[in-house]
Design a protein around this motif. Structure first.
Motif, PDB file in Angstrom:
ATOM      1  N   UNK A  91      -6.311  -4.273   0.712  1.00 42.80           N
ATOM      2  CA  UNK A  91      -5.816  -5.314   0.150  1.00 42.80           C
ATOM      3  C   UNK A  91      -4.655  -5.895   0.869  1.00 42.80           C
ATOM      4  N   UNK A  92      -4.369  -5.172   1.874  1.00 43.67           N
ATOM      5  CA  UNK A  92      -3.126  -5.677   2.623  1.00 43.67           C
ATOM      6  C   UNK A  92      -2.975  -4.627   3.768  1.00 43.67           C
ATOM      7  N   UNK A  93      -1.896  -5.177   4.762  1.00 43.52           N
ATOM      8  CA  UNK A  93      -2.126  -4.293   6.030  1.00 43.52           C
ATOM      9  C   UNK A  93      -1.638  -2.618   5.806  1.00 43.52           C
ATOM     10  N   UNK A  94      -1.054  -2.332   4.611  1.00 45.42           N
ATOM     11  CA  UNK A  94      -0.604  -0.942   4.321  1.00 45.42           C
ATOM     12  C   UNK A  94      -0.722  -0.875   2.906  1.00 45.42           C
ATOM     13  N   UNK A  95      -1.960  -1.454   2.163  1.00 45.71           N
ATOM     14  CA  UNK A  95      -2.220  -1.350   0.972  1.00 45.71           C
ATOM     15  C   UNK A  95      -3.794  -1.308   0.743  1.00 45.71           C
ATOM     16  N   UNK A  96      -4.171  -0.366   0.006  1.00 42.87           N
ATOM     17  CA  UNK A  96      -5.441  -0.013  -0.561  1.00 42.87           C
ATOM     18  C   UNK A  96      -5.466   0.134  -1.961  1.00 42.87           C
ATOM     19  N   UNK A  97      -6.550  -0.549  -2.649  1.00 42.19           N
ATOM     20  CA  UNK A  97      -6.593  -0.566  -3.986  1.00 42.19           C
ATOM     21  C   UNK A  97      -8.078  -0.168  -4.472  1.00 42.19           C
ATOM     22  N   UNK A  98      -8.261   0.616  -5.535  1.00 46.53           N
ATOM     23  CA  UNK A  98      -9.611   0.879  -5.983  1.00 46.53           C
ATOM     24  C   UNK A  98      -9.512   1.450  -7.356  1.00 46.53           C
ATOM     25  N   UNK A  99     -10.324   2.621  -7.540  1.00 50.83           N
ATOM     26  CA  UNK A  99     -10.917   3.122  -8.673  1.00 50.83           C
ATOM     27  C   UNK A  99     -11.251   4.656  -8.524  1.00 50.83           C
ATOM     28  N   UNK A 100     -10.847   5.421  -9.348  1.00 50.96           N
ATOM     29  CA  UNK A 100     -11.227   6.681  -9.217  1.00 50.96           C
ATOM     30  C   UNK A 100     -12.441   6.855  -9.954  1.00 50.96           C
ATOM     31  N   UNK A 101     -13.319   8.032  -9.834  1.00 50.01           N
ATOM     32  CA  UNK A 101     -14.659   8.379 -10.431  1.00 50.01           C
ATOM     33  C   UNK A 101     -14.309   8.387 -12.178  1.00 50.01           C
ATOM     34  N   UNK A 102     -13.346   8.746 -12.633  1.00 43.85           N
ATOM     35  CA  UNK A 102     -12.901   8.581 -13.911  1.00 43.85           C
ATOM     36  C   UNK A 102     -12.463   7.387 -14.528  1.00 43.85           C
ATOM     37  N   UNK A 103     -12.668   6.380 -13.580  1.00 40.00           N
ATOM     38  CA  UNK A 103     -12.432   5.000 -14.173  1.00 40.00           C
ATOM     39  C   UNK A 103     -10.682   4.428 -14.165  1.00 40.00           C
ATOM     40  N   UNK A 104     -10.018   5.313 -13.692  1.00 38.58           N
ATOM     41  CA  UNK A 104      -8.360   5.042 -13.373  1.00 38.58           C
ATOM     42  C   UNK A 104      -8.295   4.230 -12.018  1.00 38.58           C
ATOM     43  N   UNK A 105      -7.321   3.194 -12.448  1.00 36.28           N
ATOM     44  CA  UNK A 105      -7.075   2.597 -11.097  1.00 36.28           C
ATOM     45  C   UNK A 105      -6.171   3.222 -10.358  1.00 36.28           C
ATOM     46  N   UNK A 106      -6.301   3.126  -8.819  1.00 37.69           N
ATOM     47  CA  UNK A 106      -5.618   3.898  -7.860  1.00 37.69           C
ATOM     48  C   UNK A 106      -5.224   3.070  -6.816  1.00 37.69           C
ATOM     49  N   UNK A 107      -4.004   3.247  -6.066  1.00 37.62           N
ATOM     50  CA  UNK A 107      -3.557   2.430  -5.113  1.00 37.62           C
ATOM     51  C   UNK A 107      -2.883   3.454  -3.825  1.00 37.62           C
ATOM     52  N   UNK A 108      -3.202   3.064  -2.675  1.00 34.68           N
ATOM     53  CA  UNK A 108      -2.463   3.725  -1.716  1.00 34.68           C
ATOM     54  C   UNK A 108      -1.401   2.775  -0.954  1.00 34.68           C
ATOM     55  N   UNK A 109      -0.437   3.163  -0.629  1.00 37.56           N
ATOM     56  CA  UNK A 109       0.771   2.286   0.040  1.00 37.56           C
ATOM     57  C   UNK A 109       1.480   2.910   0.806  1.00 37.56           C
TER      58      UNK A 109
END
Length: 191
Positions: free
Chosen positions: A172-190
């Motif tokens: 979602x940006x040069x140093x940002x990744x957003x998504x979802x875990x298999x359990x349904x929780x939101x997760x992001x890497x930055x």
């Protein structure tokens, strides 16, 4: 009282000989008699060629051929369902840049946010079950079981030690990744 001049020269020689004999060690003699290791053979060398590299492309910018990268319409996930048809996955994909994700861009340390907590994750290019080696530190829930990562098109897939999918993220940006875990929780890497 006796003076130094009364000591016989033979006594002086004997004392000096004993002192010098005590300074010699059998270890020193052993070093001199050991053979030196054989020299290593040089590494084989081939011819070196050079070519011009294409100019670098910034993430999200136009590709050198003039086209913008696009995402596949109905990419299937390992469960056999279409990513575009899954409600939670399609909403995540809509915020993505749809740019191809490279493995090299993901290597290194990341801040992970999931389940209202923050933790750290490190991704390496060491081959591992499910892709490449990952290690999390202090992560809660599903993110605690992440031990591998891989890139599939424009998404990042995090997996556990058995290769089971733990989370899917989109850039979602040069140093940002957003998504979802298999359990349904939101997760992001930055970074």
């Amino acid at each position: 009282m006796m003076g130094i001049s009364s000591i016989k020269p033979i006594t002086v020689l004997l004392v000096a000989g004993v002192a010098l004999a005590g300074c010699q060690s059998s270890r020193i003699g052993a070093l001199q008699t050991q053979s030196q290791p054989a020299p290593l053979t040089p590494a084989p060398s081939g011819t070196v060629t050079s070519n011009q590299l294409p100019p670098p492309v910034q993430p999200g910018n136009q590709q050198p051929n003039g086209n913008f990268p696009t995402a596949p319409e109905n990419e299937a996930n390992p469960n056999g369902t279409d990513v575009a048809s899954a409600d939670s996955q399609s909403s995540i994909q809509n915020v993505s840049t749809n740019a191809p994700v490279t493995k090299e861009a993901l290597v290194g340390a990341w801040k992970v946010s999931t389940g209202g907590s923050s933790c750290q994750m490190f991704m390496a290019l060491t081959k591992w079950t499910g892709g490449f080696r990952a290690a999390s530190r202090g992560c809660p829930g599903d993110a605690a079981s992440v031990s591998a990562w891989n890139v599939s098109g424009n998404k990042v897939v995090l997996s556990d030690t058995n290769g089971n999918q733990v989370a899917t993220l989109f850039q979602s940006g040069p140093t940002q990744y957003n998504g979802q875990t298999s359990g349904g929780s939101a997760i992001s890497l930055s970074r």
